[in-house]
Design a protein around this motif. Structure first.
Motif, short mmCIF file in Angstrom:
data_model
loop_
_atom_site.label_atom_id
_atom_site.label_comp_id
_atom_site.label_asym_id
_atom_site.label_seq_id
_atom_site.Cartn_x
_atom_site.Cartn_y
_atom_site.Cartn_z
N ARG A 15 -13.35 9.17 3.19
CA ARG A 15 -12.73 7.88 3.48
C ARG A 15 -12.66 7.01 2.23
NH1 ARG A 15 -11.50 7.03 8.51
NH2 ARG A 15 -11.25 4.79 8.19
N VAL A 16 -12.03 7.54 1.19
CA VAL A 16 -11.90 6.81 -0.07
C VAL A 16 -10.51 6.22 -0.22
CG1 VAL A 16 -11.96 7.05 -2.56
CG2 VAL A 16 -13.67 8.20 -1.17
N LEU A 17 -9.49 6.94 0.24
CA LEU A 17 -8.11 6.51 0.05
C LEU A 17 -7.36 6.57 1.37
CD1 LEU A 17 -7.42 8.54 -3.21
CD2 LEU A 17 -7.49 6.04 -3.07
N PRO A 18 -6.66 5.49 1.76
CA PRO A 18 -5.84 5.56 2.96
C PRO A 18 -4.55 6.33 2.70
CG PRO A 18 -5.62 3.40 1.95
CD PRO A 18 -6.65 4.16 1.14
N HIS A 19 -4.04 6.99 3.73
CA HIS A 19 -2.83 7.80 3.57
C HIS A 19 -1.57 7.06 4.05
CE1 HIS A 19 -4.14 8.64 7.74
NE2 HIS A 19 -2.85 8.70 8.00
N HIS A 20 -1.70 5.77 4.39
CA HIS A 20 -0.58 5.01 4.94
C HIS A 20 0.30 4.41 3.85
CE1 HIS A 20 -2.41 5.38 8.87
NE2 HIS A 20 -3.52 4.84 8.41
N VAL A 51 0.88 -1.17 0.00
CA VAL A 51 0.00 0.00 0.00
C VAL A 51 0.92 1.21 0.00
CG1 VAL A 51 -1.80 1.27 1.22
CG2 VAL A 51 -1.79 -1.23 1.29
N ARG A 52 0.91 1.96 -1.10
CA ARG A 52 1.86 3.06 -1.27
C ARG A 52 1.14 4.34 -1.68
NH1 ARG A 52 4.52 -0.14 0.90
NH2 ARG A 52 6.48 -1.13 0.25
N CYS A 53 1.64 5.44 -1.17
CA CYS A 53 1.21 6.75 -1.65
C CYS A 53 2.37 7.72 -1.50
CB CYS A 53 -0.03 7.27 -0.91
SG CYS A 53 0.19 7.55 0.86
N THR A 54 2.45 8.67 -2.40
CA THR A 54 3.48 9.70 -2.31
C THR A 54 3.09 10.70 -1.22
OG1 THR A 54 2.39 11.13 -3.93
CG2 THR A 54 3.91 9.45 -4.79
N ARG A 55 3.99 11.63 -0.92
CA ARG A 55 3.66 12.64 0.08
C ARG A 55 2.46 13.47 -0.37
NH1 ARG A 55 9.53 15.13 2.10
NH2 ARG A 55 10.31 13.18 3.05
N LEU A 56 2.44 13.77 -1.67
CA LEU A 56 1.30 14.53 -2.17
C LEU A 56 0.03 13.69 -2.11
CD1 LEU A 56 0.35 17.18 -3.41
CD2 LEU A 56 0.90 16.26 -5.67
N GLY A 57 0.16 12.39 -2.43
CA GLY A 57 -0.99 11.52 -2.33
C GLY A 57 -1.52 11.42 -0.91
N ALA A 58 -0.60 11.32 0.06
CA ALA A 58 -1.00 11.25 1.46
C ALA A 58 -1.72 12.54 1.88
CB ALA A 58 0.21 11.00 2.35
N LEU A 59 -1.21 13.67 1.39
CA LEU A 59 -1.85 14.95 1.70
C LEU A 59 -3.26 14.99 1.13
CD1 LEU A 59 -1.83 17.86 2.77
CD2 LEU A 59 -0.72 18.55 0.62
N PHE A 60 -3.39 14.55 -0.11
CA PHE A 60 -4.71 14.54 -0.75
C PHE A 60 -5.66 13.61 0.01
CE2 PHE A 60 -7.87 13.06 -3.77
CZ PHE A 60 -8.28 14.24 -4.35
N ALA A 61 -5.16 12.43 0.42
CA ALA A 61 -6.02 11.49 1.15
C ALA A 61 -6.49 12.09 2.46
CB ALA A 61 -5.25 10.19 1.41
N ARG A 62 -5.63 12.85 3.13
CA ARG A 62 -6.02 13.50 4.38
C ARG A 62 -7.05 14.60 4.13
NH1 ARG A 62 -2.81 12.39 8.84
NH2 ARG A 62 -0.89 11.22 8.42
N LEU A 63 -6.90 15.31 3.01
CA LEU A 63 -7.83 16.38 2.70
C LEU A 63 -9.24 15.87 2.44
CD1 LEU A 63 -5.64 18.70 0.41
CD2 LEU A 63 -6.37 19.14 2.76
N ILE A 64 -9.35 14.66 1.87
CA ILE A 64 -10.67 14.10 1.59
C ILE A 64 -10.99 12.96 2.56
CG2 ILE A 64 -10.58 14.74 -0.84
CD1 ILE A 64 -10.06 11.76 -1.47
N ARG A 65 -10.39 13.01 3.74
CA ARG A 65 -10.60 11.94 4.71
C ARG A 65 -12.07 11.83 5.12
NH1 ARG A 65 -7.54 8.59 7.59
NH2 ARG A 65 -8.20 7.95 9.68
#
Length: 234
Positions: free
Chosen positions: A96-101, A79-93
């Motif tokens: 609850r569509v994408l995990p930021h881990h 399960v991978r996400c970039t820093r930008l991906g993690a930020l985006f996942a947190r913004l749309i938390r």
């Protein structure tokens, strides 16, 4: 393989989550069986291409008499996400569509049950991260024009295009939108999470692999997941 317990999500409030109608909840003991089989949605969306779909994949979405849902368990090896991906996942938390881990070998469970009021699926995904249990639901239905639609929480939705390849069924987003009380507002591609592609690859009658990639047109790959799963018996 340890069989993961289903996570019962709390009742959603307002428009901030996907709320299944009471008639769309799993059938309780002694109640009638689901109104339709899970394969009917795929048959309607694929049309003649259903016959090209690998028999193992066809069978994987079938419900036997008395079954209320299909349940799949396994591990997300990556399960991978970039820093930008993690930020985006947190913004749309809230959705609850994408995990930021970022994690390896994450126990995962996926439940699919038919809707009762219309042709469609209620899908529940549950990631058992060391830090938390991340679970979310969505509803996949056919639009009035036969278009496959997936509705997430928080008013986010996605048009879905299906592709049939040898040993594979591919789910590709055909554009994101915001939905509210039956209205749909298309999201520009640059404002969306990115191009979503999920590949279901058959391995044998029991096992299959899933890979998920989200690639933004400007920022490149944001999310990648891959794992191996099997359907629970019974």
């Amino acid at each position: 393989m340890e069989l993961l317990q289903r996570i019962d999500l709390p009742a959603p409030a307002g428009d901030r989550a996907v709320a299944p109608a009471a008639a769309d909840l799993p059938a309780a003991a002694g109640r009638a069986a689901p109104a339709h089989d899970l394969t009917e949605l795929l048959k309607a969306a694929l049309g003649p291409r259903w016959a090209l779909l690998h028999p193992h994949i066809q069978a994987r979405f079938g419900l036997a008499d008395g079954q209320a849902q299909a349940e799949y368990v396994g591990d997300m090896h990556q399960v991978r996400c970039t820093r930008l991906g993690a930020l985006f996942a947190r913004l749309i938390r809230y959705a609850r569509v994408l995990p930021h881990h970022n994690a390896d070998d994450v126990p995962f469970r996926f439940d699919v049950e038919p809707l009762r009021r219309e042709l469609g699926w209620l899908k529940t995904r549950t990631y058992h991260f060391a830090q938390e249990i991340f679970s979310f639901r969505s509803r996949m239905t056919l639009g009035a024009d036969g278009e496959l639609l997936e509705h997430f929480g928080g008013g986010l939705g996605m048009r879905v295009r299906l592709e049939v390849l040898p040993n594979r069924l591919v789910f590709v987003d055909d554009g994101f939108f915001l939905h509210w009380r039956g209205l749909r507002l298309p999201l520009p591609r640059l404002l969306s999470p990115g191009r979503f592609v999920l590949v279901h690859r058959d391995l044998d009658a029991e096992q299959f692999e899933v890979s998920i990639d989200v690639v933004h047109p400007w920022f490149g790959p944001l999310f990648h997941q891959e794992g191996r799963f099997q359907r629970m018996r019974g």
